[in-house]
Design a protein around this motif. Structure first.
Motif, mmCIF file in Angstrom:
data_model
loop_
_atom_site.group_PDB
_atom_site.id
_atom_site.type_symbol
_atom_site.label_atom_id
_atom_site.label_comp_id
_atom_site.label_asym_id
_atom_site.label_seq_id
_atom_site.Cartn_x
_atom_site.Cartn_y
_atom_site.Cartn_z
ATOM 1 N N UNK A 146 0.849 -1.200 0.000
ATOM 2 C CA UNK A 146 0.000 0.000 0.000
ATOM 3 C C UNK A 146 0.886 1.253 0.000
ATOM 4 N N UNK A 147 1.786 1.259 -0.957
ATOM 5 C CA UNK A 147 2.726 2.371 -1.101
ATOM 6 C C UNK A 147 1.999 3.631 -1.562
ATOM 7 N N UNK A 148 2.391 4.756 -1.015
ATOM 8 C CA UNK A 148 1.913 6.046 -1.496
ATOM 9 C C UNK A 148 3.028 6.680 -2.309
ATOM 10 N N UNK A 149 2.714 7.065 -3.550
ATOM 11 C CA UNK A 149 3.710 7.618 -4.466
ATOM 12 C C UNK A 149 3.444 9.106 -4.682
ATOM 13 N N UNK A 150 4.484 9.914 -4.496
ATOM 14 C CA UNK A 150 4.374 11.361 -4.678
ATOM 15 C C UNK A 150 5.352 11.839 -5.747
ATOM 16 N N UNK A 151 4.883 12.727 -6.601
ATOM 17 C CA UNK A 151 5.791 13.546 -7.406
ATOM 18 C C UNK A 151 6.102 14.795 -6.596
ATOM 19 N N UNK A 152 7.295 15.341 -6.788
ATOM 20 C CA UNK A 152 7.683 16.575 -6.097
ATOM 21 C C UNK A 152 8.324 17.493 -7.125
ATOM 22 N N UNK A 153 7.625 18.572 -7.460
ATOM 23 C CA UNK A 153 8.068 19.457 -8.543
ATOM 24 C C UNK A 153 8.442 20.837 -8.000
ATOM 25 N N UNK A 154 9.658 21.260 -8.272
ATOM 26 C CA UNK A 154 10.113 22.590 -7.893
ATOM 27 C C UNK A 154 9.856 22.859 -6.403
ATOM 28 N N UNK A 155 9.284 24.012 -6.080
ATOM 29 C CA UNK A 155 9.047 24.367 -4.689
ATOM 30 C C UNK A 155 7.960 25.429 -4.626
ATOM 31 N N UNK A 156 7.408 25.626 -3.431
ATOM 32 C CA UNK A 156 6.363 26.615 -3.196
ATOM 33 C C UNK A 156 6.885 27.696 -2.258
ATOM 34 N N UNK A 157 6.176 28.821 -2.144
ATOM 35 C CA UNK A 157 6.680 29.918 -1.301
ATOM 36 C C UNK A 157 7.019 29.523 0.123
ATOM 37 N N UNK A 158 6.224 28.633 0.735
ATOM 38 C CA UNK A 158 6.522 28.249 2.113
ATOM 39 C C UNK A 158 7.793 27.407 2.211
ATOM 40 N N UNK A 159 8.167 26.739 1.111
ATOM 41 C CA UNK A 159 9.423 25.986 1.110
ATOM 42 C C UNK A 159 10.616 26.935 1.122
ATOM 43 N N UNK A 160 10.526 28.015 0.352
ATOM 44 C CA UNK A 160 11.584 29.029 0.374
ATOM 45 C C UNK A 160 11.700 29.632 1.777
ATOM 46 N N UNK A 161 10.553 29.909 2.392
ATOM 47 C CA UNK A 161 10.562 30.476 3.750
ATOM 48 C C UNK A 161 11.175 29.503 4.749
ATOM 49 N N UNK A 162 10.921 28.210 4.564
ATOM 50 C CA UNK A 162 11.495 27.204 5.456
ATOM 51 C C UNK A 162 13.014 27.163 5.331
ATOM 52 N N UNK A 163 13.522 27.317 4.105
ATOM 53 C CA UNK A 163 14.968 27.342 3.915
ATOM 54 C C UNK A 163 15.583 28.512 4.671
ATOM 55 N N UNK A 164 15.001 29.690 4.521
ATOM 56 C CA UNK A 164 15.527 30.867 5.204
ATOM 57 C C UNK A 164 15.481 30.668 6.715
ATOM 58 N N UNK A 165 14.397 30.104 7.201
ATOM 59 C CA UNK A 165 14.243 29.836 8.636
ATOM 60 C C UNK A 165 15.351 28.921 9.142
ATOM 61 N N UNK A 166 15.603 27.839 8.425
ATOM 62 C CA UNK A 166 16.628 26.887 8.864
ATOM 63 C C UNK A 166 18.036 27.446 8.682
ATOM 64 N N UNK A 167 18.233 28.281 7.675
ATOM 65 C CA UNK A 167 19.521 28.970 7.536
ATOM 66 C C UNK A 167 19.782 29.840 8.755
#
Length: 336
Positions: free
Chosen positions: A274-295
């Motif tokens: 019962x595998x769940x398969x995800x595609x992951x394309x580019x990034x969204x604004x909250x992903x950019x914000x998460x990078x800055x936060x972790x930096x």
């Protein structure tokens, strides 16, 4: 202004072209740093499937605002990074808020000319102030956001045992953000030097050489359970297909990689687990914000990731040097 153009596969030239004139709602940015990624190398080598030459590459960008429209909240002299995904705002993906899956998306440096130039004009919503983040670090936000998005897609938590397959820059980003969520992270790759880097610099918990016995070793490492989440960042069809076999029953498989060919898998195994398969394309604004936060939290070892640098003028020579595996490039940055 000066720009670096890829005239055709294998040929880079420094050219002079007119400085862009911002349209309504656009910001003129003086480009200061350009991160080089695998996409740029693929364009240079003629391996990118969706590109027309000549092309000014460059989508990992930071710089300084030269001029900005009234009401944008931006001002001249402000340091910024650029989100390189130009979405239409009208298609079904955009209406759902998944602008990274825009039906009409244009990526700077791929579908249209990018930032390997002294100036670039882009919509104001794609220009984000960096705050206290340095221009060097800001030029690395985009590739890190891709890994952060893959981790988010996989719903990774501190309870998960994660396998990241492929320890190039995107794989390294996935390691960083999976670790930031408290997950136990194993890294699999064919290159022992890259594996060693992930342990020494990214605190990977376990390493797995991608040889013929990798499945047996993974079974021993996990007491036969395998991994709650597998993230593929190889860009290799065979590796992507093989990755299904490392997913635990009830697990998730995230394909950050994309290839032109079809990929296949065993449906009985996929169904049984019962595998769940995800595609992951580019990034969204909250992903950019998460990078800055972790930096800002000190969780991203940017100095270790930025292994090479040079000037825009030297780029035609440097591209040839940086392509060699023995050069040991993880992330190279051009100064403009």
């Amino acid at each position: 202004m000066k720009a670096l153009i890829c005239d055709e596969p294998g040929k880079l030239s420094i050219i002079s072209r007119a400085e862009p004139k911002p349209a309504a709602g656009e910001v003129l940015v003086r480009i200061r740093r350009v991160g080089i990624c695998g996409t740029d190398f693929h364009i240079f080598q003629g391996k990118h499937p969706f590109l027309e030459y000549p092309r000014v590459m460059g989508h990992e960008l930071s710089g300084t605002v030269e001029s900005a429209p009234a009401g944008s909240g931006l001002k001249a002299g402000q340091n910024v990074y650029i989100v390189p995904y130009l979405s239409c705002g009208q298609c079904v993906g955009c209406r759902k808020g998944v602008t990274n899956a825009c039906q009409n998306i244009r990526v700077l440096g791929v579908h249209c000319d990018g930032g390997m130039a002294e100036y670039l004009s882009v919509p104001a919503q794609n220009v984000i102030p960096v705050g206290e983040t340095s221009l060097d670090d800001a030029a690395m936000i985009e590739f890190l956001a891709i890994g952060a998005h893959g981790v988010k897609r996989g719903g990774i938590t501190a309870q998960d045992r994660v396998l990241v397959v492929g320890s190039g820059p995107i794989g390294m980003s996935a390691i960083i953000f999976a670790k930031a969520r408290g997950a136990h992270v194993t890294v699999m790759d064919m290159r022992e030097d890259r594996l060693a880097f992930t342990r020494e610099q990214l605190s990977a918990d376990a390493l797995l050489l991608a040889d013929a016995d990798a499945e047996k070793k993974a079974a021993r490492l996990t007491d036969g359970d395998f991994y709650d989440v597998v993230i593929d960042a190889t860009g290799n069809r065979g590796a992507m297909q093989r990755g299904f076999g490392f997913v635990a029953h009830g697990g998730r498989y995230v394909l950050v990689s994309v290839v032109r060919e079809d990929i296949t898998f065993s449906d009985p195994e996929f169904h049984k687990r019962e595998t769940t398969l995800f595609a992951s394309r580019n990034a969204q604004p909250d992903d950019f914000a998460e990078v800055v936060k972790q930096m800002q939290a000190g969780k991203v070892p940017t100095r270790a990731l930025n292994t090479h640098r040079g000037s825009l003028d030297d780029a035609p020579r440097l591209f040839q040097d940086w392509l060699r595996p023995e050069a040991g490039v993880i992330k190279a940055i051009l100064e403009v």
